[in-house]
Design a protein around this motif. Structure first.
Motif, PDB file in Angstrom:
ATOM      1  N   LEU A   4      -3.329  -8.158   4.714  1.00 57.84           N
ATOM      2  CA  LEU A   4      -2.743  -9.148   5.616  1.00 57.84           C
ATOM      3  C   LEU A   4      -2.770  -8.549   7.018  1.00 57.84           C
ATOM      4  O   LEU A   4      -2.043  -7.603   7.314  1.00 57.84           O
ATOM      5  N   THR A   5      -3.635  -9.101   7.862  1.00 57.70           N
ATOM      6  CA  THR A   5      -3.677  -8.704   9.261  1.00 57.70           C
ATOM      7  C   THR A   5      -2.818  -9.691  10.041  1.00 57.70           C
ATOM      8  O   THR A   5      -3.006 -10.903   9.924  1.00 57.70           O
ATOM      9  N   PHE A   6      -1.867  -9.192  10.830  1.00 54.68           N
ATOM     10  CA  PHE A   6      -0.881 -10.099  11.414  1.00 54.68           C
ATOM     11  C   PHE A   6      -0.490  -9.702  12.831  1.00 54.68           C
ATOM     12  O   PHE A   6      -0.558  -8.535  13.228  1.00 54.68           O
ATOM     13  N   THR A   7      -0.113 -10.713  13.607  1.00 53.23           N
ATOM     14  CA  THR A   7       0.540 -10.547  14.900  1.00 53.23           C
ATOM     15  C   THR A   7       1.878 -11.263  14.782  1.00 53.23           C
ATOM     16  O   THR A   7       2.290 -11.656  13.693  1.00 53.23           O
ATOM     17  N   LYS A   8       2.544 -11.482  15.907  1.00 56.55           N
ATOM     18  CA  LYS A   8       3.818 -12.200  15.864  1.00 56.55           C
ATOM     19  C   LYS A   8       3.635 -13.666  15.480  1.00 56.55           C
ATOM     20  O   LYS A   8       4.534 -14.279  14.913  1.00 56.55           O
ATOM     21  N   SER A   9       2.457 -14.233  15.780  1.00 58.34           N
ATOM     22  CA  SER A   9       2.265 -15.667  15.534  1.00 58.34           C
ATOM     23  C   SER A   9       1.206 -15.976  14.489  1.00 58.34           C
ATOM     24  O   SER A   9       1.283 -17.000  13.813  1.00 58.34           O
ATOM     25  N   GLU A  10       0.192 -15.098  14.325  1.00 51.54           N
ATOM     26  CA  GLU A  10      -0.923 -15.399  13.429  1.00 51.54           C
ATOM     27  C   GLU A  10      -1.061 -14.342  12.338  1.00 51.54           C
ATOM     28  O   GLU A  10      -0.639 -13.206  12.487  1.00 51.54           O
ATOM     29  N   SER A  11      -1.707 -14.768  11.245  1.00 55.05           N
ATOM     30  CA  SER A  11      -2.056 -13.814  10.190  1.00 55.05           C
ATOM     31  C   SER A  11      -3.245 -14.337   9.420  1.00 55.05           C
ATOM     32  O   SER A  11      -3.527 -15.547   9.411  1.00 55.05           O
ATOM     33  N   ILE A  12      -3.958 -13.417   8.784  1.00 55.20           N
ATOM     34  CA  ILE A  12      -5.040 -13.793   7.869  1.00 55.20           C
ATOM     35  C   ILE A  12      -4.937 -12.912   6.637  1.00 55.20           C
ATOM     36  O   ILE A  12      -4.786 -11.690   6.730  1.00 55.20           O
ATOM     37  N   TYR A  13      -4.966 -13.547   5.481  1.00 53.18           N
ATOM     38  CA  TYR A  13      -4.759 -12.892   4.188  1.00 53.18           C
ATOM     39  C   TYR A  13      -6.074 -12.942   3.427  1.00 53.18           C
ATOM     40  O   TYR A  13      -6.600 -14.014   3.131  1.00 53.18           O
ATOM     41  N   LYS A  14      -6.649 -11.757   3.136  1.00 54.31           N
ATOM     42  CA  LYS A  14      -7.969 -11.697   2.513  1.00 54.31           C
ATOM     43  C   LYS A  14      -7.954 -10.813   1.272  1.00 54.31           C
ATOM     44  O   LYS A  14      -7.283  -9.783   1.238  1.00 54.31           O
ATOM     45  N   GLU A  15      -8.739 -11.224   0.297  1.00 51.66           N
ATOM     46  CA  GLU A  15      -8.930 -10.372  -0.883  1.00 51.66           C
ATOM     47  C   GLU A  15      -9.904  -9.262  -0.542  1.00 51.66           C
ATOM     48  O   GLU A  15     -10.916  -9.485   0.129  1.00 51.66           O
ATOM     49  N   GLU A  16      -9.583  -8.061  -1.003  1.00 46.52           N
ATOM     50  CA  GLU A  16     -10.469  -6.916  -0.821  1.00 46.52           C
ATOM     51  C   GLU A  16     -11.568  -6.968  -1.871  1.00 46.52           C
ATOM     52  O   GLU A  16     -11.297  -7.008  -3.077  1.00 46.52           O
ATOM     53  N   GLU A  17     -12.810  -6.966  -1.420  1.00 46.50           N
ATOM     54  CA  GLU A  17     -13.931  -6.970  -2.347  1.00 46.50           C
ATOM     55  C   GLU A  17     -14.096  -5.582  -2.962  1.00 46.50           C
ATOM     56  O   GLU A  17     -13.949  -4.569  -2.287  1.00 46.50           O
ATOM     57  N   LYS A  18     -14.413  -5.548  -4.254  1.00 47.58           N
ATOM     58  CA  LYS A  18     -14.661  -4.271  -4.908  1.00 47.58           C
ATOM     59  C   LYS A  18     -15.713  -4.451  -5.981  1.00 47.58           C
ATOM     60  O   LYS A  18     -15.862  -5.544  -6.561  1.00 47.58           O
ATOM     61  N   LEU A  19     -16.444  -3.378  -6.258  1.00 48.07           N
ATOM     62  CA  LEU A  19     -17.494  -3.425  -7.264  1.00 48.07           C
ATOM     63  C   LEU A  19     -16.888  -3.480  -8.654  1.00 48.07           C
ATOM     64  O   LEU A  19     -15.901  -2.804  -8.946  1.00 48.07           O
ATOM     65  N   GLU A  20     -17.487  -4.290  -9.513  1.00 49.89           N
ATOM     66  CA  GLU A  20     -17.034  -4.371 -10.895  1.00 49.89           C
ATOM     67  C   GLU A  20     -17.688  -3.270 -11.724  1.00 49.89           C
ATOM     68  O   GLU A  20     -18.841  -2.898 -11.495  1.00 49.89           O
ATOM     69  N   ALA A  21     -16.946  -2.741 -12.680  1.00 48.31           N
ATOM     70  CA  ALA A  21     -17.509  -1.760 -13.598  1.00 48.31           C
ATOM     71  C   ALA A  21     -18.550  -2.439 -14.488  1.00 48.31           C
ATOM     72  O   ALA A  21     -18.438  -3.624 -14.789  1.00 48.31           O
ATOM     73  N   PRO A  22     -19.591  -1.705 -14.912  1.00 48.43           N
ATOM     74  CA  PRO A  22     -20.607  -2.299 -15.783  1.00 48.43           C
ATOM     75  C   PRO A  22     -19.987  -2.905 -17.034  1.00 48.43           C
ATOM     76  O   PRO A  22     -19.172  -2.278 -17.699  1.00 48.43           O
ATOM     77  N   GLY A  23     -20.355  -4.147 -17.321  1.00 48.07           N
ATOM     78  CA  GLY A  23     -19.850  -4.809 -18.519  1.00 48.07           C
ATOM     79  C   GLY A  23     -18.506  -5.455 -18.359  1.00 48.07           C
ATOM     80  O   GLY A  23     -17.994  -6.078 -19.283  1.00 48.07           O
ATOM     81  N   ALA A  24     -17.882  -5.325 -17.177  1.00 42.95           N
ATOM     82  CA  ALA A  24     -16.560  -5.918 -16.980  1.00 42.95           C
ATOM     83  C   ALA A  24     -16.699  -7.399 -16.717  1.00 42.95           C
ATOM     84  O   ALA A  24     -17.579  -7.834 -15.997  1.00 42.95           O
TER      85      ALA A  24
END
Length: 284
Positions: free
Chosen positions: A70-90
């Motif tokens: 969550l990147t935020f200031t006093k008035s704005e914010s943006i909420y993003k999922e962190e991308e990550k590599l999946e384990a083989p077969g997951a």
């Protein structure tokens, strides 16, 4: 009787001590872990062995346990999922059934009262634009420490928006009566939310849809989901630009909910027909 004034005094002291640290160009970044539990019995798993349930839950782990920023200031914010590599077969991730319920970046502006989110649903991009809804918080006096921050408790009761993957239930092999019962099953009408916020960071921002408290929300417990802040960086040397999402077919939250609900009903009927009547062989 003496506890309430002491708690209020503590809240006021922490708030006043913190506000001087935040200039007009203040920016912060909070890192969150989100974990959701699932009752597999809702998916027709009553007859599954414990070992089989454990295997399925492991395959769903990448979908049910996520990391966000969550990147935020006093008035704005943006909420993003962190991308990550999946384990083989997951299993899981953004692909397949579960990926259709994973939201994209969510922008909130607490001054203009707007919320904008990118959302992909079964291969189609939507841009959900709506008014930022007020949450009717009940302020508590209970406190606890999350990391180095003193947090206060607040509670609210909310009506969930959109379609939750947990509202999808397959047939349980009990005939048309049970199929009808399952097809009308819905998500809870209301959800009790417990939030923990810190006035040491005096912004009324928070993860996901949560906001509106006199301090950054560091923890949320709602239904089967827990969101917990694990790290905070205040006034980083390199500030990020908070951009509004722009891609996708523009819809309101109500319109998006109608679209996704209709699609889920179609899936229930298709899923029920395949399992209850041999995959629809008798169709013309």
């Amino acid at each position: 009787m003496k506890k309430l004034p002491l708690k209020i005094a503590l809240l006021f002291t922490v708030f006043m001590a913190s506000t001087s640290l935040f200039a007009q160009d203040f920016q912060g970044k909070a890192y969150y872990m989100s974990k959701t539990t699932v009752d597999l019995d809702q998916f027709g798993g009553q007859d599954m062995s414990a070992e089989r349930k454990k295997q399925i839950q492991e395959r769903m782990k990448s979908f049910l346990e996520k990391e966000y920023t969550l990147t935020f200031t006093k008035s704005e914010s943006i909420y993003k999922e962190e991308e990550k590599l999946e384990a083989p077969g997951a299993g899981g991730g953004r692909r397949g059934f579960g990926g259709s319920f994973t939201g994209g970046p969510k922008y909130k502006n607490v001054q203009t009262k707007e919320v904008i989110q990118n959302q992909e649903f079964f291969g189609k991009q939507f841009l959900i634009k709506d008014d930022l809804k007020n949450l009717e918080w009940v302020m508590g006096t209970e406190t606890k420490k999350i990391g180095q921050y003193t947090c206060f408790k607040a509670t609210a009761t909310i009506v969930p928006t959109g379609v939750d993957f947990r509202s999808f239930r397959g047939p349980r092999g009990g005939g048309d009566k049970d199929k009808k019962k399952d097809s009308t099953a819905t998500a809870p009408k209301t959800i009790d939310v417990v939030a923990w916020y810190s006035p040491q960071i005096p912004v009324n921002q928070g993860p996901d849809d949560y906001w509106g408290l006199p301090g950054l929300i560091l923890e949320v417990n709602a239904d089967r989901t827990t969101i917990l802040c694990t790290k905070i960086v205040l006034n980083p040397a390199e500030k990020e630009t908070i951009d509004k999402p722009k891609k996708g077919e523009e819809v309101t939250q109500a319109e998006y909910t109608e679209i996704t609900t209709k699609k889920m009903e179609e899936m229930r009927e298709m899923y029920g027909g395949r399992n209850g009547r041999g995959g629809g062989r008798g169709r013309n």
